[in-house]
Design an enzyme around this catalytic site. Structure first.
Site, short mmCIF file in Angstrom:
data_model
loop_
_atom_site.label_atom_id
_atom_site.label_comp_id
_atom_site.label_asym_id
_atom_site.label_seq_id
_atom_site.Cartn_x
_atom_site.Cartn_y
_atom_site.Cartn_z
N LYS A 1 0.83 -1.21 0.00
CA LYS A 1 0.00 0.00 0.00
C LYS A 1 0.87 1.27 0.00
O LYS A 1 2.09 1.19 0.11
CB LYS A 1 -0.93 -0.02 1.22
CG LYS A 1 -1.91 -1.21 1.20
CD LYS A 1 -2.77 -1.24 -0.05
CE LYS A 1 -4.02 -2.08 0.00
NZ LYS A 1 -3.95 -3.49 0.22
C1 LIG Z 1 -5.43 -4.24 0.66
C2 LIG Z 1 -6.89 -4.04 0.67
C3 LIG Z 1 -7.69 -4.49 1.71
C4 LIG Z 1 -7.18 -5.37 2.80
O1 LIG Z 1 -6.20 -4.78 3.56
P1 LIG Z 1 -5.46 -5.67 4.69
O2 LIG Z 1 -4.76 -4.61 5.50
O3 LIG Z 1 -4.50 -6.55 3.95
O4 LIG Z 1 -6.47 -6.40 5.44
C5 LIG Z 1 -9.04 -4.19 1.70
N1 LIG Z 1 -9.58 -3.49 0.69
C6 LIG Z 1 -8.84 -3.04 -0.34
C7 LIG Z 1 -9.51 -2.26 -1.42
C8 LIG Z 1 -7.48 -3.32 -0.40
O5 LIG Z 1 -6.76 -2.89 -1.44
#
Ligand SMILES: *Cc1c(COP(=O)(O)O)cnc(C)c1O
Length: 382
Positions: A188
């Protein structure tokens, strides 16, 4: 002598790469030296700093965005018998979280390939007396029109939840919804390896989210350590979704750089847009130049007749990683078995043609040009 293929392979252009280094190492060592590993001041500091960047007073750090979404549904009392309107063009966790609380997901189609956010008209059409909430997801970092969705939810008496995993640090994100969840997973825009954050503009919702995060206990370890409390009660079914001090320390370092990284990502998307328009105008780039964005992803749509798998393989041979964001949630077998009648023509078209090109702050403009050249060759042939 190296073959052409081997030369190309010398510099691998990755889809995304975590921006971590000495500062993060020092922050982690600081926590280890302090001897206090979880539920301490660093988490509280990270929460306040994250909230402040989004124009709010406080936030609740969690161990993933998925856990955060689960807490949003729990805190807003979404449960069995309720319907929740969701995108299908998202990561599966968005919809899984609705299933965790026993709610029924109602999949919305996107508005179109150049604006692939969920469609307001589809929401109007699919809203029933059982609808309790709408989840919006700021795909690729481009926020939906928050004031429009706020008005829609107010008019229909619905909760508005943001899956803001792609859009930390974007103006307005987190401020219009009833609750929002962010991700600090390693790919992210900012990362704590695993981790997440939840915000809510209503202080009592946020307090409920905080309680639910820690087993539903009425006081936490820090309060008891400070002598503020000697015992505690449990008045709701909670979870252990806490973030530890190590992750929070890393998060504080990352957060300080987030605005600059987001800006760099955005600049790179402009280089992509210009280069794509000049060399392969038949490749469509969703959203516009002027749409504010955290530029989490660089999605492009291939021409309808293109062979995506072959193109991705050719990119890989040229040392360029690419990916698909996303296979639509309603088409995963787990969902197809449970919701077999869902048809979303625009989402299905988008997801069949989409590929995500490399995008991260350490990419150079030359890298971007090499990606576009390689994509052009893959589409047109050498
Ligand atoms: C990465 C992501 C998640 C999940 O995030 P985690 O921290 O891995 O649980 C949820 N929604 C979207 C749109 C994502 O890109």
């Amino acid at each position: 002598m190296l073959g052409a293929k081997a030369i190309n392979k010398m510099k691998e252009i990755s889809l995304s790469t975590p921006q971590i280094g000495e500062e993060e190492k020092l922050a982690l060592c600081g926590v280890i030296d302090s001897g206090w590993l979880t539920m301490g001041e660093t988490v509280a500091k990270f929460e306040r700093a994250f909230a402040e960047l989004h124009g709010l007073d406080d936030a609740v750090a969690v161990n993933s965005c998925t856990a955060g979404l689960h807490l949003c549904f729990r805190a807003l009392d979404v449960g069995p018998g309720d319907e929740v309107m969701v995108p299908s063009l998202t990561f599966v966790a968005t919809v899984n979280a609705a299933l965790y609380v026993g709610a029924k997901p109602i999949f919305l189609d996107i508005g179109g390939v150049s604006m692939p956010h969920i469609s307001l008209e589809d929401a109007e059409e699919k809203c029933t007396s059982r609808t309790k909430a709408v989840v919006i997801m700021h795909y690729a970092g481009y926020p939906l029109d928050l004031s429009v969705w706020r008005s829609f939810c107010d008019a229909k008496n619905l909760m508005l939840i943001e899956d803001a995993a792609h859009a930390p640090g974007v103006d307005g994100v987190g401020r219009w919804s009833d609750a929002s969840a962010f991700s600090f997973f390693s790919n992210k825009n900012m990362s704590t390896a695993e981790g997440g954050m939840v915000m809510a503009r209503n202080a009592s919702f946020l307090q409920r989210i905080r309680r639910l995060r820690g087993h539903g206990m009425t006081t936490d370890t820090l309060d008891r350590d400070r002598g503020h409390a000697y015992s505690y009660d449990v008045n709701m079914l909670g979870y252990n979704y806490r973030m530890d001090e190590l992750r929070a320390a890393m998060g504080l370092v990352q957060l300080a750089q987030l605005p600059e990284w987001n800006k760099r990502r955005y600049e790179l998307t402009k280089v992509y847009r210009e280069s794509l328009a000049a060399h392969i105008p038949e490749v469509l780039v969703p959203f516009g130049y002027t749409h504010e964005t955290a530029a989490h992803l660089m999605p492009v749509l291939l021409p309808t007749e293109a062979n995506r798998q072959k193109i991705m393989a050719q990119l890989r041979d040229a040392g360029i990683q690419s990916s698909i964001h996303y296979p639509p949630v309603h088409q995963f077998s787990y969902y197809r078995e449970r919701f077999p009648t869902v048809v979303l023509p625009k989402t299905e078209d988008f997801c069949a043609r989409e590929i995500s090109l490399p995008l991260h702050p350490s990419l150079t403009e030359d890298d971007v040009k090499r990606v576009v050249e390689s994509l052009e060759k893959a589409i047109h042939g050498p």
